[in-house]
Write an enzyme that holds these catalytic residues in place. Structure first.
Site, PDB file in Angstrom:
ATOM      1  N   ASP A  37       0.898  -1.431   0.023  1.00 42.72           N
ATOM      2  CA  ASP A  37      -0.172  -0.092   0.065  1.00 42.72           C
ATOM      3  C   ASP A  37       1.216   1.256   0.205  1.00 42.72           C
ATOM      4  O   ASP A  37       1.985   0.906   0.002  1.00 42.72           O
ATOM      5  CB  ASP A  37      -0.615   0.654   1.074  1.00 42.72           C
ATOM      6  CG  ASP A  37      -2.368   1.109   0.908  1.00 42.72           C
ATOM      7  OD1 ASP A  37      -3.130   0.052   0.597  1.00 42.72           O
ATOM      8  OD2 ASP A  37      -2.577   2.426   0.871  1.00 42.72           O
ATOM      9  N   ASP A  63       3.743   3.324  -4.458  1.00 42.62           N
ATOM     10  CA  ASP A  63       2.720   3.571  -5.102  1.00 42.62           C
ATOM     11  C   ASP A  63       2.543   2.382  -6.485  1.00 42.62           C
ATOM     12  O   ASP A  63       3.586   2.528  -7.132  1.00 42.62           O
ATOM     13  CB  ASP A  63       2.717   5.005  -5.365  1.00 42.62           C
ATOM     14  CG  ASP A  63       1.777   5.772  -6.868  1.00 42.62           C
ATOM     15  OD1 ASP A  63       1.206   5.128  -6.712  1.00 42.62           O
ATOM     16  OD2 ASP A  63       1.981   6.661  -6.571  1.00 42.62           O
ATOM     17  N   VAL A  64       1.626   2.343  -6.986  1.00 43.61           N
ATOM     18  CA  VAL A  64       1.221   0.793  -7.527  1.00 43.61           C
ATOM     19  C   VAL A  64       1.043   2.041  -8.994  1.00 43.61           C
ATOM     20  O   VAL A  64       1.115   1.200 -10.021  1.00 43.61           O
ATOM     21  CB  VAL A  64      -0.375   0.630  -7.856  1.00 43.61           C
ATOM     22  CG1 VAL A  64      -0.633  -0.665  -5.943  1.00 43.61           C
ATOM     23  CG2 VAL A  64      -1.209   1.054  -7.471  1.00 43.61           C
ATOM     24  N   ASN A  90      -5.731  -4.990  -6.172  1.00 42.38           N
ATOM     25  CA  ASN A  90      -7.331  -4.000  -5.555  1.00 42.38           C
ATOM     26  C   ASN A  90      -7.094  -2.333  -5.372  1.00 42.38           C
ATOM     27  O   ASN A  90      -8.079  -2.001  -5.250  1.00 42.38           O
ATOM     28  CB  ASN A  90      -7.030  -4.365  -3.600  1.00 42.38           C
ATOM     29  CG  ASN A  90      -8.767  -4.124  -3.340  1.00 42.38           C
ATOM     30  OD1 ASN A  90      -9.478  -3.488  -3.417  1.00 42.38           O
ATOM     31  ND2 ASN A  90      -7.340  -3.439  -1.991  1.00 42.38           N
ATOM     32  N   TYR A 156     -13.929   7.946 -12.811  1.00 43.22           N
ATOM     33  CA  TYR A 156     -13.874   6.419 -11.915  1.00 43.22           C
ATOM     34  C   TYR A 156     -14.393   5.126 -13.374  1.00 43.22           C
ATOM     35  O   TYR A 156     -14.156   3.929 -12.846  1.00 43.22           O
ATOM     36  CB  TYR A 156     -14.501   6.432 -10.785  1.00 43.22           C
ATOM     37  CG  TYR A 156     -15.197   5.193 -10.109  1.00 43.22           C
ATOM     38  CD1 TYR A 156     -13.785   5.022  -9.309  1.00 43.22           C
ATOM     39  CD2 TYR A 156     -16.160   4.430  -9.958  1.00 43.22           C
ATOM     40  CE1 TYR A 156     -13.099   3.657  -8.483  1.00 43.22           C
ATOM     41  CE2 TYR A 156     -15.708   3.803  -8.569  1.00 43.22           C
ATOM     42  CZ  TYR A 156     -14.111   3.721  -7.939  1.00 43.22           C
ATOM     43  OH  TYR A 156     -15.028   1.998  -7.646  1.00 43.22           O
ATOM     44  N   LYS A 160     -12.601   1.941 -14.193  1.00 45.33           N
ATOM     45  CA  LYS A 160     -13.502   0.343 -14.360  1.00 45.33           C
ATOM     46  C   LYS A 160     -13.583   0.332 -15.070  1.00 45.33           C
ATOM     47  O   LYS A 160     -14.175  -1.615 -14.840  1.00 45.33           O
ATOM     48  CB  LYS A 160     -14.623   0.852 -13.129  1.00 45.33           C
ATOM     49  CG  LYS A 160     -14.382   1.032 -11.305  1.00 45.33           C
ATOM     50  CD  LYS A 160     -13.720   0.658 -11.124  1.00 45.33           C
ATOM     51  CE  LYS A 160     -12.253   1.133  -9.787  1.00 45.33           C
ATOM     52  NZ  LYS A 160     -11.081   0.016  -8.814  1.00 45.33           N
TER      53      LYS A 160
HETATM   54  N1  LIG Z   1     -15.961   0.755  -1.028  1.00 47.76           N
HETATM   55  C1  LIG Z   1     -16.074   0.161  -2.167  1.00 47.76           C
HETATM   56  O1  LIG Z   1     -17.711   1.269  -2.031  1.00 47.76           O
HETATM   57  C2  LIG Z   1     -15.516  -0.253  -4.491  1.00 47.76           C
HETATM   58  C3  LIG Z   1     -17.044   0.013  -4.743  1.00 47.76           C
HETATM   59  C4  LIG Z   1     -16.552  -0.501  -5.652  1.00 47.76           C
HETATM   60  C5  LIG Z   1     -14.882  -0.211  -6.114  1.00 47.76           C
HETATM   61  N2  LIG Z   1     -14.086  -0.627  -5.306  1.00 47.76           N
HETATM   62  C6  LIG Z   1     -12.787  -0.774  -4.907  1.00 47.76           C
HETATM   63  O2  LIG Z   1     -12.137  -1.317  -4.351  1.00 47.76           O
HETATM   64  C7  LIG Z   1     -10.874  -1.148  -4.560  1.00 47.76           C
HETATM   65  C8  LIG Z   1     -10.577  -1.029  -3.048  1.00 47.76           C
HETATM   66  O3  LIG Z   1     -11.020   0.127  -2.128  1.00 47.76           O
HETATM   67  P1  LIG Z   1     -11.702   0.486  -1.225  1.00 47.76           P
HETATM   68  O4  LIG Z   1     -12.803   0.634  -1.284  1.00 47.76           O
HETATM   69  O5  LIG Z   1     -11.384  -0.680   0.272  1.00 47.76           O
HETATM   70  O6  LIG Z   1     -11.049   1.545  -0.433  1.00 47.76           O
HETATM   71  P2  LIG Z   1     -10.054   1.918   0.440  1.00 47.76           P
HETATM   72  O7  LIG Z   1      -9.735   3.767   0.451  1.00 47.76           O
HETATM   73  O8  LIG Z   1     -10.545   1.700   1.924  1.00 47.76           O
HETATM   74  O9  LIG Z   1      -8.865   1.402   0.036  1.00 47.76           O
HETATM   75  C9  LIG Z   1      -7.794   1.347  -0.609  1.00 47.76           C
HETATM   76  C10 LIG Z   1      -6.320   1.531  -0.672  1.00 47.76           C
HETATM   77  O10 LIG Z   1      -5.895   1.638  -2.293  1.00 47.76           O
HETATM   78  C11 LIG Z   1      -4.354   2.632  -1.670  1.00 47.76           C
HETATM   79  N3  LIG Z   1      -4.165   3.022  -2.285  1.00 47.76           N
HETATM   80  C12 LIG Z   1      -4.360   4.061  -3.263  1.00 47.76           C
HETATM   81  N4  LIG Z   1      -3.918   4.736  -3.934  1.00 47.76           N
HETATM   82  C13 LIG Z   1      -2.622   4.301  -4.104  1.00 47.76           C
HETATM   83  C14 LIG Z   1      -1.776   3.744  -5.115  1.00 47.76           C
HETATM   84  N5  LIG Z   1      -1.492   5.060  -5.910  1.00 47.76           N
HETATM   85  N6  LIG Z   1      -0.942   2.774  -4.194  1.00 47.76           N
HETATM   86  C15 LIG Z   1      -0.367   1.340  -3.591  1.00 47.76           C
HETATM   87  N7  LIG Z   1      -2.034   1.945  -2.954  1.00 47.76           N
HETATM   88  C16 LIG Z   1      -3.356   2.736  -3.525  1.00 47.76           C
HETATM   89  C17 LIG Z   1      -5.297   3.515  -0.445  1.00 47.76           C
HETATM   90  O11 LIG Z   1      -3.800   3.811   0.149  1.00 47.76           O
HETATM   91  C18 LIG Z   1      -6.068   1.973   0.059  1.00 47.76           C
HETATM   92  O12 LIG Z   1      -5.273   1.469   1.317  1.00 47.76           O
HETATM   93  C19 LIG Z   1     -10.746  -0.230  -5.287  1.00 47.76           C
HETATM   94  O13 LIG Z   1     -10.068  -0.108  -6.664  1.00 47.76           O
HETATM   95  C20 LIG Z   1     -11.763   0.778  -5.096  1.00 47.76           C
HETATM   96  O14 LIG Z   1     -11.690   1.053  -6.520  1.00 47.76           O
HETATM   97  C21 LIG Z   1     -14.546  -0.100  -4.244  1.00 47.76           C
END
Ligand SMILES: NC(=O)c1ccc[n+]([C@@H]2O[C@H](COP(=O)([O-])OP(=O)(O)OC[C@H]3O[C@@H](n4cnc5c(N)ncnc54)[C@H](O)[C@@H]3O)[C@@H](O)[C@H]2O)c1
Length: 282
Positions: A37, A63-64, A90, A156, A160
């Site tokens: 992360d 950073d990814v 993820n 977004y 996606k």
């Molecule tokens: N929460 C929702 O409603 C939802 C719905 C659909 C899809 N998603 C997807 O699920 C995945 C996880 O998201 P989440 O909801 O757990 O959000 P979150 O913000 O709680 O977790 C996302 C994590 O990704 C990390 N991150 C962000 N940018 C980064 C980077 N450049 N390099 C490395 N790490 C990075 C953040 O620090 C965080 O820990 C994402 O791809 C998000 O788009 C979430």
């Protein structure tokens, strides 16, 4: 695949939300973890908690969007554990705005993290996963916003749709290659996580908080929708149970909110009938 003792689970975006809960649930099932992360503080906290309960875990802070760092993460994971059984691409971020007003840098940020981050993970991990010549899984997180267009978050939704379609192509190419690696794509609707606070890790060179657009009513109204809806999201524990079960059942598309199924079918029908898109109805 469903006996996790000694299995290696790799997760990007593991410090918060869905990634963190995946780490916790796989750890509880007996897996070893390699976690990454950009959020140093929360990933360190998770590592400490997991180690305290006897879980074998290694972490990498990067950073990814940085391919070199993703490659180093893959090399370190294979050097540490010798194998990868589940790789979760993820990490993700969200932005809101009107297409014709939103700063272009919002688009670059979303495409870099949500699309190129996944491409980097595939390129760094999949060749070695194929070489293992054993059944293993790559799981990319898209969203319900990769199957349905919602009007609030253009970058977004576009990112996606890209991550979902590239995972479909990945699966086809893995089949063509006769590989034992299988792909899955996760398509959650709203889950209660920290996604609405993702601006905190945005690279400074890709962000001008003083941009006048962020002071507009349009931006504030759209941001308020995200802030309020996240609180009402599916509990992350439940979402991750559904995700793990979907992988165990060998589902390619893993959806967490059946309430949107009709809208997905209506979208497909609308496409073949040439109908103009309308707002999603449940
Ligand atoms: N929460 C929702 O409603 C939802 C719905 C659909 C899809 N998603 C997807 O699920 C995945 C996880 O998201 P989440 O909801 O757990 O959000 P979150 O913000 O709680 O977790 C996302 C994590 O990704 C990390 N991150 C962000 N940018 C980064 C980077 N450049 N390099 C490395 N790490 C990075 C953040 O620090 C965080 O820990 C994402 O791809 C998000 O788009 C979430």
């Amino acid at each position: 695949m469903n006996d996790y003792k000694g299995k290696v689970v790799v997760i990007t975006g593991a410090a918060n939300g869905i990634g963190k809960e995946l780490a916790r649930q796989y750890a509880a099932k007996g897996a070893k973890l390699s976690l990454a992360d950009i959020d140093v503080e929360n990933l360190s906290g998770l590592e400490k908690d997991l180690k305290a309960s006897g879980v074998e875990v290694s972490t990498a802070m990067f950073d990814v969007t940085n391919y070199g760092a993703m490659e180093a993460f893959a090399q370190r994971t294979f050097a540490t554990y010798g194998t990868v059984d589940f790789f979760f691409n993820n990490a993700g971020v969200i932005s809101v705005g009107s297409i014709w007003d939103q700063p272009l840098q919002d688009w670059k940020w979303l495409m870099d993290v949500n699309v190129m981050g996944i491409v980097h993970g595939i390129k760094a991990f999949v060749p070695a996963m194929i070489k293992q010549d054993k059944e293993c899984r790559i799981i990319n997180t898209a969203s319900i916003a990769g199957l349905l267009t919602v009007e609030n978050s253009p970058a977004y939704v576009a990112s996606k749709f890209a991550s979902l379609s590239l995972t479909e192509v990945l699966e086809l190419q893995l089949q063509d290659a006769g590989s034992k690696v299988k792909a899955h794509v996760i398509c959650p609707a709203v889950v209660a996580t920290d996604l609405n606070n993702c601006l905190r890790h945005r690279a400074k060179e890709l962000y001008n908080p003083e941009d006048p657009y962020y002071q507009t009513e349009d931006y504030k109204k759209r941001d308020a929708v995200v802030q309020s809806s996240m609180k009402l999201g599916l509990p992350v524990e439940k979402a991750v149970e559904i995700i793990i079960e979907g992988i165990e059942n060998d589902q390619f598309y893993i959806l967490t909110h059946p309430v949107y199924n009709l809208a997905i079918v209506a979208r497909a029908n609308g496409i073949v009938e040439g109908i103009r898109p309308a707002k999603v109805k449940r």
